[in-house]
Each structure stands twice: as C-alpha cells, then as structure tokens.
Design an enzyme around this catalytic site. Structure first.
Site, PDB file in Angstrom:
ATOM      1  N   THR A  57     -89.534  53.349  59.175  1.00 39.74           N
ATOM      2  CA  THR A  57     -89.022  52.152  58.791  1.00 39.74           C
ATOM      3  C   THR A  57     -87.440  52.282  58.976  1.00 39.74           C
ATOM      4  O   THR A  57     -87.142  53.432  59.509  1.00 39.74           O
ATOM      5  CB  THR A  57     -88.966  51.999  57.410  1.00 39.74           C
TER       6      THR A  57
ATOM      7  N   ASP B 289    -100.835  49.199  54.658  1.00 35.87           N
ATOM      8  CA  ASP B 289    -100.403  49.253  53.532  1.00 35.87           C
ATOM      9  C   ASP B 289    -101.303  48.537  52.366  1.00 35.87           C
ATOM     10  O   ASP B 289    -101.032  48.969  51.172  1.00 35.87           O
ATOM     11  CB  ASP B 289     -98.854  48.458  53.468  1.00 35.87           C
TER      12      ASP B 289
ATOM     13  N   SER C  58     -95.740  47.185  49.472  1.00 33.84           N
ATOM     14  CA  SER C  58     -94.538  47.709  50.067  1.00 33.84           C
ATOM     15  C   SER C  58     -93.784  48.763  49.211  1.00 33.84           C
ATOM     16  O   SER C  58     -93.915  48.646  47.993  1.00 33.84           O
ATOM     17  CB  SER C  58     -93.591  47.043  50.695  1.00 33.84           C
ATOM     18  N   SER C  59     -93.098  49.943  49.744  1.00 34.73           N
ATOM     19  CA  SER C  59     -92.362  50.560  49.025  1.00 34.73           C
ATOM     20  C   SER C  59     -90.939  50.521  49.164  1.00 34.73           C
ATOM     21  O   SER C  59     -90.095  51.324  49.108  1.00 34.73           O
ATOM     22  CB  SER C  59     -92.834  52.315  49.404  1.00 34.73           C
TER      23      SER C  59
ATOM     24  N   GLY D 116     -91.939  55.318  53.850  1.00 34.58           N
ATOM     25  CA  GLY D 116     -93.040  55.250  53.231  1.00 34.58           C
ATOM     26  C   GLY D 116     -92.941  55.330  51.668  1.00 34.58           C
ATOM     27  O   GLY D 116     -91.973  54.939  51.220  1.00 34.58           O
TER      28      GLY D 116
HETATM   29  O1  DON Z   1     -93.447  48.987  53.477  1.00 32.46           O
HETATM   30  C1  DON Z   1     -93.595  50.041  53.419  1.00 32.46           C
HETATM   31  O2  DON Z   1     -93.771  50.352  52.168  1.00 32.46           O
HETATM   32  C2  DON Z   1     -93.906  50.963  54.442  1.00 32.46           C
HETATM   33  N1  DON Z   1     -94.897  50.079  55.493  1.00 32.46           N
HETATM   34  C3  DON Z   1     -92.989  51.776  54.976  1.00 32.46           C
HETATM   35  C4  DON Z   1     -93.319  52.382  56.096  1.00 32.46           C
HETATM   36  C5  DON Z   1     -92.358  53.503  56.275  1.00 32.46           C
HETATM   37  O3  DON Z   1     -91.385  53.556  55.591  1.00 32.46           O
HETATM   38  C6  DON Z   1     -92.785  54.374  57.235  1.00 32.46           C
HETATM   39  N2  DON Z   1     -91.661  55.025  57.526  1.00 32.46           N
HETATM   40  N3  DON Z   1     -90.706  55.189  57.264  1.00 32.46           N
END
Ligand code: DON
Length: 598
Positions: free
Chosen positions: A402, A444, A473-474, A495
C-alpha cells in the site's frame, strides 16, 4: 528548505529471494545476479537509512518517491490546496511507484480543512455485483483478474477535488502525463521493486501476464538499475484522457471499455455496470480523545480508526511508561501486545462495511476500552484463544504494498491519504493498452464463511462478500489535533500491520512525547490476535532479540524474521507551541520529502 539525514537503510530486504524473470534474457540475468543478491541478503546487512526530514511554513508533501513529492509540492507552490497537492501526488505515485500507487485500486483520504471538522473521503473498492459470500470459498489464486475489486481511486480523487480543490483537475494530472511519457529516473528502491516482481516465477511465462512484462520489463531484457529511465507511453495516454475528460473516462468512457475487455479476456468479474455505479463517499471520521489530543481515524469500511482508538484508550488505563535509553521496554511491548490482541479480536468479531452490517457503536462507547483494559494481566500474556468468546475457531500473511502520503498547505489544510492495490503490483494484471495495474482487493474479504483459525484466517460474518459491498480495510490515515489545531498527520502501508504501526507511532508521540522523526524511526512489532505471536522488525541494534527471554517467560510467543521491516510511515508534525511544521519521510522503502520554498 530540505534537511536530509541518513542513519540506516531498509534496502536489503527489498530483494526477494526467488530467481525468476520475464524473458529468457532475464532468466539468464537472474541466474547470475540474483544468486549473489540472495547470498548478500543472508550474510550481510546494508546499513539502514534514517528518515528524511524537511521543515517549512509554506507547505509540505511526504510520500514514497521524491518525484511524486516534488510534483505535489509544486502544486502547493502554485497556490493549490493540500487536497490539490494530494491528488497530484496520488497520480504521480501511479507513475513512479507502480507497486502501490494506483488508479486501479482504492483507499481513504482524511482531510482536515482549516476551520472545519476532519472528514474521510472514502474510495474503497467494492465487490462486483455478480459476487456473493460463496464466490471465493475455494479460490486461492491472488494473481488473477477475478480478485480485482471495482476500483475507487479516481472517483475518490474527483470527489475530494470537487469539495476542497482550487486548481483545475487537468493541472493536477498533467505533470504525471509528462513523466509517464518522457520517463523519469529510476532510483534504487524502484529498481529493486520491479526486479523483485519480475523475478517471480508466476510472472515468467504465463500469457495472462504478457502485458505486465511488456510494460515493466527493462527494454534491454536486463535488470533495472538506479539511473535507468522508466517510460510508460500507454499510461501517459491514459492519464492524458483522464486529464482531459476527468474520472468519467475511467468509469464510463474509453478506459472503462479497456478495463472490461481485460476482464472478459481473462475471467475477471468487473462489468461496465459495476464501474458506472461506483461512487466514492464522504464519511465522518472516527474521533476520540487520548492524552488530551483529539485523534481522527478512518471510519468503516476501514477498521483502522476504531481499532487504533481502542488500542490507545486501552493503553491510557495501563501503566505505560517511557523508557529513556531505548525506544521500547519489555513492559511496553507486553502492554501494547495485549492491546493489539484484544482490539484485533473485536475487529474480527464486529467490523465490516456499515452499508451492509449494523454499526458496532458499542466499540466506541465510554466503557469498552476500560473493560478491555481490566482483563489485561500486567505481567502475563493472555492466550488469544481464551478471548475468542463467540468466535468459533476452526482447525486449519501480509505485505507492504500500500502507500501512504501526508500533505499540509500554507493555510493549514492537512491531508492524510492511504491507498492501495492490496498486494505488491495488485493482481499483476495490467489493463491492455492502458498501462495501469488492477488491485487484488477481493482478498480482504473473508473468503471462507465460518472458518476462523489460529493461523489468522477470519471467517466471521461482518466481512463476508455481498454484491457491491466494500471489503474491510486496515488502512489507517490519521490526523491528530491539539486544542482544535492539527498537530500530526500520519499513516502507513502494511496490511493488518498498518494499524499497529500507526498506533506505535502515536504511542511514541502522544504518550512518550518523542519527535516525529524518533517515532517513525523506532523499531516496530505486530500482533493481530491470531496467529498468537509477536512478530518483530529486524532492528539493527538487537533491541527486540534482547527482550526475548523475558517476553517468553511472560508467556508470549515471539518471531524475528530476518530482514523484516514493518510499514513506511510518512508524516507531518506541527509543534503546537512554536508552529514549526516538520515533514518526516520513513526511509524503510525509500521515501521522498518536499518543503515549498518561501
Ligand atoms: O486495505 C487493506 O487493509 C489492505 N488491502 C492493505 C494492503 C496492504 O497494506 C499491503 N501492503 N502494504
């Protein structure tokens, strides 16, 4: 003014260990080069860089790449608002940080207008209308168009622009058209990122990834190196259309057709109706008081705001004391872990898209955190299984892709934005001829209804799939105010670790009164209820390893993966007393920081 300090480097862990390539030339290259990289990774450690720090009263952008920070900063210098700069930065990250910067994903933008309440422009992806809770029960392939959610990014940026923008939309997009068309210089982080994904076996021969190879392989079939130019002509054309015709071109026009054609070629689910009916939404922030500060977090469908706020409120009830000679003490790690364990259990039990489930209002009630705190033993770990309560456990992993950025303008408007493709390079499908990647955000959702296990799979009802529902989401873009004024803007990728990264930075700032640079630099750790283990960053000083025996005596299981790093948090702090504005860019994945000159 730009002040940069480099203390240690997170670079080594960006080299994955598999030896893969996209063309036969790449395969030969990999056999020679990667073997040495792998052995270098396991035998030596490159010193890690410290955060980049900038100061200035005329506007700051901190994000993952120097080029995107500069593009956002130039928008501020032209008189654009923080939201204008955030939009320009988001589009520039699509060009300069393709593993996460995106128009094919979604996210959350927290906006603090100078004299108004903090709100969240929510642009999370949605499940295609043809899906239901059983659509992915047996599905495991996360690099496939079927796992793409309906993208939200451009509708979100458009909505933010309509509400808070000052410059024209095309002024915000055009700088990125230019860098996509003419190319820009690849730095060591982007080179490592692209080389890493191109080495993966799944990408080598499968025709489904042909477009990915065409767009991202080095034109000479060799690995990317610092100083190479990445030119993306298809993406330039796509961005030019978006600059001219706005977000509608993506949801109803030419780009929508390209995206849906891609779906039908390879078994994806997104239809023209899915795209046309997608809307972004302005939602009130989750807000609560902690240590005399007002903390504003992302609302559902992000679990970030509620989970972070409850962690901090819980910790307020416990004897958490600032260690003087280290970032964390054993007691700190124990107490934060107990807060993480309990709030992640709540996350699994209650959180999902409130357009589809009941609002879990009780989690933010006055007594909830106190109740959670009263069950913490100050010297012994609680077993995660013992607090499962109503969640039945069955017998039966997360990365960094992300990206977060923070912006402040000269008038004090602040933006905290996290957006994502979910995994690195999303589902790895580049829309043919359009030059952008799609997310794999469907992952997710809770794929297997009813299956929650001790390895971390969650199967609870609130986050099961429904047509048009947003997946939990996180992402945790966060803004903190003191006496009504913004004093901190922060967020991170990672994540489920995002929540704990942001909480740890907030503990360092609000409980321990450390500078933002110290808070971002502090080593990180993670616990998410299940698996019932604390996973540590590979901190250079061995602080966490030195705690192992004591933590294990308290009943904690610990894990120290080699070269593990957690998050990449780019933040801004405003000293409430002096008004000095400082931007800090985390160096774990590179980072860029730009302060507008007077
Ligand atoms: O929205 C979420 O929680 C995840 N899809 C975020 C994924 C993520 O942060 C992956 N790496 N950084």
């Amino acid at each position: 003014m730009r002040i940069e300090s480099f203390q240690y480097s997170a670079f080594a862990s960006r080299f994955p260990s598999s030896i893969r390539a996209c063309t036969s030339a790449c395969i030969i290259w990999c056999l020679i080069v990667c073997t040495s990289v792998v052995s270098a990774q396991t035998t030596t450690r490159t010193p890690r860089l410290g955060p980049k720090v900038v100061q200035g009263q005329h506007g700051i952008v901190v994000c993952e790449t120097p080029v995107a920070a500069e593009i956002g900063g130039e928008i501020l210098a032209k008189g654009g608002t923080a939201v204008d700069a955030a939009i320009a930065t988001a589009i520039a990250l699509q060009v300069t940080w393709p593993e996460a910067g995106n128009i094919g994903g979604g996210g959350f933008m927290m906006v603090a207008p100078p004299h108004d309440d903090v709100v969240c422009v929510e642009y999370r992806e949605r499940a295609p209308l043809s899906t239901n809770k059983n659509s992915f029960v047996e599905w495991t392939d996360m690099h496939h168009p079927r796992v793409a959610g309906v993208p939200g990014t451009l509708r979100g940026l458009e909505l933010a622009h309509q509400k808070y923008g000052k410059l024209s939309w095309s002024e915000l997009v055009t700088p990125s058209v230019k860098i996509a068309r003419e190319g820009f210089e690849v730095n060591e982080y982007l080179a490592a990122s692209m080389n890493g994904v191109l080495r993966q076996k799944s990408l080598q021969n499968d025709p489904i990834f042909e477009e990915f190879r065409r767009v991202y392989c080095h034109p000479e079939g060799r690995p990317w190196q610092k100083g190479d130019r990445l030119v993306q002509p298809d993406l330039a054309s796509t961005l030019q259309i978006i600059a001219d015709d706005g977000a509608d071109s993506f949801y109803e026009g030419h780009i929508a057709k390209q995206l849906v054609d891609e779906m039908s070629r390879n078994g994806g689910l997104i239809t023209l109706e899915d795209l046309k009916s997608y809307t972004a939404t302005v939602r009130p922030a989750i807000v609560g008081e902690v240590k005399g500060y007002a903390v504003y977090g992302a609302p559902l469908p992000s679990s970030g705001g509620i989970t972070i706020l409850n962690q901090l409120r819980l910790l307020e009830q416990l004897p958490l004391t600032r260690p003087e000679s280290t970032a964390w003490s054993v007691e700190n790690v124990h107490l934060l872990t107990e807060a993480m364990r309990r709030t992640f259990r709540d996350r699994a039990a209650y959180l999902g898209d409130t357009d589809f489930i009941e609002k879990p209002a009780h989690l933010l009630g006055p007594d909830h955190a106190a109740r959670l705190a009263s069950s913490v033993n100050l010297t012994k770990a609680t077993s995660s299984a013992s607090i499962a309560n109503g969640i039945k456990l069955a017998d039966d992993h997360e990365s960094m892709q992300t990206t977060h950025f923070s912006v402040i303008d000269k008038d004090g408007m602040a933006v905290s934005n996290t957006y994502t493709l979910e995994a690195s390079y999303g589902c790895r499908i580049v829309v043919k001829g359009a030059g952008f990647l799609l997310n794999n955000e469907m992952g997710d959702f809770n794929f297997k209804p009813g299956i929650t296990n001790t390895k971390g799979r969650i199967g609870t009802e609130p986050n099961q799939i429904a047509p048009g529902k947003r997946m939990l989401s996180s992402q945790s873009p966060t803004i903190v105010k003191k006496d009504g004024k913004v004093c901190l803007v922060i967020g991170s990728p990672g994540g489920r670790t995002i929540i704990n990264t942001v909480s740890e930075i907030l503990v360092q700032k609000l409980f321990f009164d450390r500078s933002l640079a110290e808070a971002i630099d502090a080593p990180r750790f993670h616990h998410q209820w299940f698996p019932d283990v604390i996973t540590f960053e590979d901190d250079e000083d061995g602080l966490f390893e030195s705690m192992d025996a004591q933590l294990q005596r308290m009943g904690h299981e610990t894990s120290h993966p080699a070269n593990r790093q957690q998050g990449a948090a780019h933040g801004i702090e405003i000293d409430p007393k002096t008004g000095v504005v400082t931007g800090v860019s985390d160096a774990r994945l590179g980072g860029g920081a730009y302060a507008v000159s007077p």
